[in-house]
Write a protein that holds these residues in place. Structure first.
Motif, PDB file in Angstrom:
ATOM      1  N   GLY A  55     -25.673  -8.480  -3.107  1.00  0.00           N
ATOM      2  CA  GLY A  55     -24.881  -9.547  -2.503  1.00  0.00           C
ATOM      3  C   GLY A  55     -23.387  -9.436  -2.762  1.00  0.00           C
ATOM      4  O   GLY A  55     -22.617 -10.237  -2.259  1.00  0.00           O
ATOM      5  N   TRP A  56     -22.977  -8.460  -3.546  1.00  0.00           N
ATOM      6  CA  TRP A  56     -21.558  -8.258  -3.838  1.00  0.00           C
ATOM      7  C   TRP A  56     -21.117  -6.911  -3.290  1.00  0.00           C
ATOM      8  O   TRP A  56     -21.800  -5.906  -3.488  1.00  0.00           O
ATOM      9  N   ARG A  57     -19.978  -6.910  -2.630  1.00  0.00           N
ATOM     10  CA  ARG A  57     -19.437  -5.657  -2.104  1.00  0.00           C
ATOM     11  C   ARG A  57     -17.923  -5.639  -2.312  1.00  0.00           C
ATOM     12  O   ARG A  57     -17.233  -6.588  -1.959  1.00  0.00           O
ATOM     13  N   LEU A  58     -17.447  -4.555  -2.886  1.00  0.00           N
ATOM     14  CA  LEU A  58     -16.013  -4.324  -3.061  1.00  0.00           C
ATOM     15  C   LEU A  58     -15.656  -3.132  -2.197  1.00  0.00           C
ATOM     16  O   LEU A  58     -16.165  -2.033  -2.406  1.00  0.00           O
ATOM     17  N   ARG A  59     -14.796  -3.377  -1.223  1.00  0.00           N
ATOM     18  CA  ARG A  59     -14.415  -2.325  -0.281  1.00  0.00           C
ATOM     19  C   ARG A  59     -12.915  -2.115  -0.331  1.00  0.00           C
ATOM     20  O   ARG A  59     -12.149  -3.066  -0.456  1.00  0.00           O
ATOM     21  N   LEU A  60     -12.509  -0.863  -0.211  1.00  0.00           N
ATOM     22  CA  LEU A  60     -11.098  -0.508  -0.234  1.00  0.00           C
ATOM     23  C   LEU A  60     -10.642  -0.134   1.165  1.00  0.00           C
ATOM     24  O   LEU A  60     -11.262   0.693   1.829  1.00  0.00           O
ATOM     25  N   THR A  61      -9.554  -0.752   1.589  1.00  0.00           N
ATOM     26  CA  THR A  61      -8.880  -0.381   2.833  1.00  0.00           C
ATOM     27  C   THR A  61      -7.496   0.107   2.444  1.00  0.00           C
ATOM     28  O   THR A  61      -6.753  -0.611   1.771  1.00  0.00           O
ATOM     29  N   GLU A  62      -7.176   1.318   2.844  1.00  0.00           N
ATOM     30  CA  GLU A  62      -5.879   1.906   2.524  1.00  0.00           C
ATOM     31  C   GLU A  62      -4.984   1.887   3.758  1.00  0.00           C
ATOM     32  O   GLU A  62      -5.447   2.141   4.865  1.00  0.00           O
ATOM     33  N   VAL A  63      -3.717   1.575   3.525  1.00  0.00           N
ATOM     34  CA  VAL A  63      -2.726   1.657   4.602  1.00  0.00           C
ATOM     35  C   VAL A  63      -1.653   2.653   4.172  1.00  0.00           C
ATOM     36  O   VAL A  63      -1.328   2.758   2.993  1.00  0.00           O
ATOM     37  N   PRO A  64      -1.122   3.415   5.109  1.00  0.00           N
ATOM     38  CA  PRO A  64      -0.107   4.410   4.761  1.00  0.00           C
ATOM     39  C   PRO A  64       1.147   3.776   4.170  1.00  0.00           C
ATOM     40  O   PRO A  64       1.541   2.669   4.538  1.00  0.00           O
ATOM     41  N   ALA A  65       1.759   4.506   3.261  1.00  0.00           N
ATOM     42  CA  ALA A  65       3.020   4.066   2.661  1.00  0.00           C
ATOM     43  C   ALA A  65       4.129   4.133   3.709  1.00  0.00           C
ATOM     44  O   ALA A  65       4.018   4.841   4.711  1.00  0.00           O
ATOM     45  N   GLY A  66       5.198   3.415   3.436  1.00  0.00           N
ATOM     46  CA  GLY A  66       6.350   3.390   4.339  1.00  0.00           C
ATOM     47  C   GLY A  66       7.235   4.598   4.181  1.00  0.00           C
ATOM     48  O   GLY A  66       6.774   5.690   3.832  1.00  0.00           O
ATOM     49  N   ALA A  67       8.525   4.399   4.358  1.00  0.00           N
ATOM     50  CA  ALA A  67       9.504   5.484   4.387  1.00  0.00           C
ATOM     51  C   ALA A  67       9.578   6.259   3.076  1.00  0.00           C
ATOM     52  O   ALA A  67       9.941   7.413   3.069  1.00  0.00           O
ATOM     53  N   GLY A  68       9.255   5.632   1.976  1.00  0.00           N
ATOM     54  CA  GLY A  68       9.268   6.359   0.703  1.00  0.00           C
ATOM     55  C   GLY A  68      10.371   5.902  -0.223  1.00  0.00           C
ATOM     56  O   GLY A  68      11.334   5.268   0.174  1.00  0.00           O
ATOM     57  N   ARG A  69      10.193   6.230  -1.479  1.00  0.00           N
ATOM     58  CA  ARG A  69      11.138   5.854  -2.526  1.00  0.00           C
ATOM     59  C   ARG A  69      12.436   6.625  -2.380  1.00  0.00           C
ATOM     60  O   ARG A  69      12.490   7.687  -1.783  1.00  0.00           O
ATOM     61  N   GLY A  70      13.443   6.081  -2.968  1.00  0.00           N
ATOM     62  CA  GLY A  70      14.712   6.776  -3.019  1.00  0.00           C
ATOM     63  C   GLY A  70      15.572   6.535  -1.787  1.00  0.00           C
ATOM     64  O   GLY A  70      16.727   6.916  -1.767  1.00  0.00           O
ATOM     65  N   SER A  71      14.997   5.919  -0.780  1.00  0.00           N
ATOM     66  CA  SER A  71      15.823   5.634   0.388  1.00  0.00           C
ATOM     67  C   SER A  71      16.730   4.462   0.049  1.00  0.00           C
ATOM     68  O   SER A  71      16.511   3.728  -0.899  1.00  0.00           O
ATOM     69  N   SER A  72      17.751   4.270   0.831  1.00  0.00           N
ATOM     70  CA  SER A  72      18.677   3.173   0.561  1.00  0.00           C
ATOM     71  C   SER A  72      18.094   1.846   1.015  1.00  0.00           C
ATOM     72  O   SER A  72      18.702   0.811   0.822  1.00  0.00           O
ATOM     73  N   ASN A  73      16.911   1.882   1.575  1.00  0.00           N
ATOM     74  CA  ASN A  73      16.344   0.662   2.118  1.00  0.00           C
ATOM     75  C   ASN A  73      14.909   0.446   1.623  1.00  0.00           C
ATOM     76  O   ASN A  73      13.986   0.358   2.427  1.00  0.00           O
ATOM     77  N   ASP A  74      14.727   0.359   0.302  1.00  0.00           N
ATOM     78  CA  ASP A  74      13.412   0.147  -0.282  1.00  0.00           C
ATOM     79  C   ASP A  74      12.805  -1.185   0.165  1.00  0.00           C
ATOM     80  O   ASP A  74      11.599  -1.297   0.326  1.00  0.00           O
ATOM     81  N   ARG A  75      13.644  -2.206   0.347  1.00  0.00           N
ATOM     82  CA  ARG A  75      13.159  -3.521   0.771  1.00  0.00           C
ATOM     83  C   ARG A  75      12.547  -3.437   2.170  1.00  0.00           C
ATOM     84  O   ARG A  75      11.515  -4.025   2.443  1.00  0.00           O
ATOM     85  N   ALA A  76      13.189  -2.674   3.044  1.00  0.00           N
ATOM     86  CA  ALA A  76      12.656  -2.501   4.398  1.00  0.00           C
ATOM     87  C   ALA A  76      11.315  -1.775   4.341  1.00  0.00           C
ATOM     88  O   ALA A  76      10.395  -2.092   5.108  1.00  0.00           O
ATOM     89  N   SER A  77      11.193  -0.825   3.451  1.00  0.00           N
ATOM     90  CA  SER A  77       9.933  -0.099   3.280  1.00  0.00           C
ATOM     91  C   SER A  77       8.840  -1.065   2.833  1.00  0.00           C
ATOM     92  O   SER A  77       7.716  -1.034   3.351  1.00  0.00           O
ATOM     93  N   ALA A  78       9.143  -1.935   1.880  1.00  0.00           N
ATOM     94  CA  ALA A  78       8.163  -2.920   1.408  1.00  0.00           C
ATOM     95  C   ALA A  78       7.758  -3.858   2.532  1.00  0.00           C
ATOM     96  O   ALA A  78       6.574  -4.199   2.678  1.00  0.00           O
TER      97      ALA A  78
END
Length: 156
Positions: free
Chosen positions: A30-53
């Motif tokens: 009766g219990w199920r734990l399922r993982l759904t993955e979504v691709p990461a955004g533009a990546g770290r180190g860009s000048s726009n980390d907030r936009a990536s989030a």
């Protein structure tokens, strides 16, 4: 109880995949734990980390059904005990038996995730690697299940 863990990132290390799978397979009937993955955004180190989030957050939210309770993880969220996790799962089980849990990527979660969330939980005041959070959440889901099932795994 159906728990949908929706997380940023599609290439976890083997030890994360294996650990997550081990805990999800231990859950009882009766219990199920399922993982759904979504691709990461533009990546770290860009000048726009907030936009990536924000971009990643939109991807996460598209995977959450509109009527499902939703929890986001953030180091500034509420610190709950395992017993409190179990109490939430028990309540959700009686209210339809489903919950979505969101894990942001390296840049965190955008404002829309917090606005959509029914709860914001913290696993620690530390900033944890988002891939490790998957494994910690899986273990705590399993531990909450053991509490609700009267299984001896959990020791208070």
């Amino acid at each position: 109880m159906r728990i949908e863990l929706i997380a940023v990132g599609t290439k976890p290390p083997r030890w994360v995949r294996e650990g997550f799978q081990a805990y999800s397979e231990r859950l009882g009937r009766g219990w199920r734990l399922r993982l759904t993955e979504v691709p990461a955004g533009a990546g770290r180190g860009s000048s726009n980390d907030r936009a990536s989030a924000e971009y990643e957050t939109q991807r996460l939210l598209r995977a959450v059904p509109p009527d499902r309770p939703c929890v986001v993880f953030d180091e500034r969220g509420a610190a709950l005990s395992t017993q409190q996790w179990a109490e939430h799962f028990e309540r959700w089980r009686h209210q339809g038996g489903e919950v979505a849990m969101l894990i942001g990527g390296a840049d965190g979660l955008g404002c829309a995730a917090h606005a959509r969330a029914d709860a914001c939980w913290s696993l620690s005041p530390l900033t944890l690697p988002h891939m490790l959070v998957r494994l910690l959440v899986a273990e705590q889901v399993y531990r909450a299940w053991t509490l609700l099932s009267g299984h001896p795994y959990h020791r208070a």
